[in-house]
Design an enzyme around this catalytic site. Structure first.
Site, PDB file in Angstrom:
ATOM      1  N   HIS A   1      17.356   8.366  44.594  1.00 40.12           N
ATOM      2  CA  HIS A   1      16.162   7.539  44.725  1.00 40.12           C
ATOM      3  C   HIS A   1      15.073   8.207  43.886  1.00 40.12           C
ATOM      4  O   HIS A   1      15.084   9.430  43.687  1.00 40.12           O
ATOM      5  CB  HIS A   1      15.648   7.474  46.160  1.00 40.12           C
TER       6      HIS A   1
ATOM      7  N   ASP B   1      13.353  11.097  45.554  1.00 42.55           N
ATOM      8  CA  ASP B   1      14.191  12.283  45.735  1.00 42.55           C
ATOM      9  C   ASP B   1      14.005  13.250  44.581  1.00 42.55           C
ATOM     10  O   ASP B   1      14.044  14.465  44.745  1.00 42.55           O
ATOM     11  CB  ASP B   1      15.685  11.924  45.775  1.00 42.55           C
TER      12      ASP B   1
END
Length: 439
Positions: A104, A107
């Protein structure tokens, strides 16, 4: 800053040592170059590391503070902190010879509430990740945007009743797609973590689903305009965090894609734990996707029999995975995706080696399941039993029915003329024993 890391001191390259090995830091079943059904294990399984669980999950839960302490969290600058984390991630993936990873946007680097600053941060880490990819040969299986954690998405992103929240979600998707394309990502995933509702009392469900479809359409059009050739995946989940999510299960998603003319560009990324939360088996969801020609990728994990939520444990059930691999092999493999370990080590697994043990176990179990499934299909008895069960549709009146040549009245006359059908066993226990025999 160097792109090299020595976080996992004392752990070298994880290699295949065979089933007689007792080395916990070696593969017993996963031999990436072994040919199975015409392809190497590496080509069949296409393993990927989930960046979020492995390098962002800190072991914290609603009842306790983090137990996984990462040294890079003490670095004050967000970009430098993210680069240090990425160094460790690629060290880990390289030592495991993982061919892919998934992420993501948040992240990779911490975001603020400033759209332009977030884009700048992600661009810096994209360039850094590209350097790592070139050095290691590790590729991006898919990227995605986190449209569920920030409080602006408490009522969803693409389905949010506030247009400004939707626009913020679109900004994140654009930046995540740009990063995915720049990194040569093979696919892009949409997981509607909060695309659903908590109460119908305050929800216009029809309008929200129309907004979701429009959101997917404009995102697809943008990516195609930027030269993206890969697949877009939808990842079904029935609930949690919302009461009812619009991407409930594979059948629901397929109906949605068909209704909004998205089938040509979208496939399914199926997670084991999401299937069980929907009241299905993982095998059921795989079969639904495969029958529709939409089996794109999987997120590999397992739930807990006693817990009714998404526990994201590493997979270790050889029976479940052997049955899953039967479906995947019969479907011709993944449609662009692979096996992403969307799983996390437990809160009390606090040694650096634990992350290796978790992935080695998962990779070995899938490799063994692949061998079992291939052996079952090569043997032929499994497929013959299933085909024989439907043999009455291969000729005569049964074939005529499948070809649309019989009316309802014709069917009535056949029933009356031929009498009660014979009782025929489904042989379920025999087939279950057959699978166990090959295990």
């Amino acid at each position: 800053m160097s792109t090299h890391s020595n976080h996992f001191k004392g752990i070298g390259k994880i290699t295949y040592e065979g089933t007689k090995s007792s080395n916990p830091l070696a593969f017993r079943w996963y031999d990436e170059n072994k040919i199975v059904a015409g392809k190497t294990m590496k080509e069949h399984l296409r393993f990927a590391c989930a960046y979020w669980h492995s390098f962002c999950g800190n072991g914290g839960d609603p009842f306790g503070e983090p137990t996984h302490i990462f040294g890079w969290n003490d670095i004050p600058d967000a970009v430098d902190r993210a680069k240090a984390k990425m160094d460790v991630a690629f060290e880990f993936m390289a030592k495991l010879s993982l061919p892919f990873y998934c992420f993501h946007d948040v992240d990779v680097v911490d975001f603020t509430d400033d759209v332009a600053d977030n884009e700048k941060r992600l661009q810096a880490l994209t360039a850094y990740a590209l350097q790592h990819q070139k050095e290691s040969g590790i590729q991006l299986l898919w990227g995605t945007a986190n449209l569920f954690s920030h409080r602006r998405y408490m009522n969803g992103a693409a389905t949010n009743p506030d247009f400004q929240a939707l626009a913020h979600g679109a900004a994140q998707v654009k930046a995540a797609m740009d990063a995915t394309i720049a990194l040569g990502g093979q696919n892009y995933v949409f997981w509607g973590g909060r695309e659903g509702y908590m109460s119908l009392l305050n929800t216009n469900m029809k309008r929200e689903q129309e907004h979701l479809a429009r959101f997917l359409q404009v995102a697809r059009d943008y990516a195609r305009g930027q030269g993206f050739k890969g697949k877009f995946f939808i990842e079904p989940k029935p609930c949690e965090p919302t009461k009812h999510q619009y991407d409930y299960d594979c059948a629901t998603v397929i109906g949605f894609l068909r209704a909004h003319d998205l089938l040509n560009d979208f496939s399914l990324n199926i997670e084991v734990n999401h299937a069980t939360l929907a009241g299905h088996t993982f095998q059921h969801e795989l079969q639904v996707a495969a029958d529709a020609g939409l089996l794109g990728s999987i997120d590999a994990n397992r739930g807990d029999y006693q817990n009714g939520w998404d526990t994201d444990q590493f997979p270790n059930n050889i029976n479940e995975l052997a049955e899953a691999m039967l479906i995947i092999l019969e479907a011709g493999g993944f449609g662009g995706g692979g096996i992403n370990f969307d799983a996390k080590i437990r809160r009390n697994s606090t040694d650096p080696e634990d992350l290796f043990h978790a992935h080695i176990g998962g990779m070995d179990t899938f490799a063994r399941a692949l061998l079992v499934a291939d052996a079952i299909l090569q043997d032929g008895e499994y497929t013959k039993i299933r085909s024989d069960r439907y043999a009455s549709y291969d000729h005569g009146d049964g074939k005529a029915f499948e070809e649309g040549k019989l009316t309802l009245a014709d069917l009535r006359n056949i029933a009356a003329g031929k009498g009660e059908p014979a009782v025929k066993s489904g042989r379920q226990e025999y087939l279950e024993n057959l699978v166990n025999r090959f295990i």
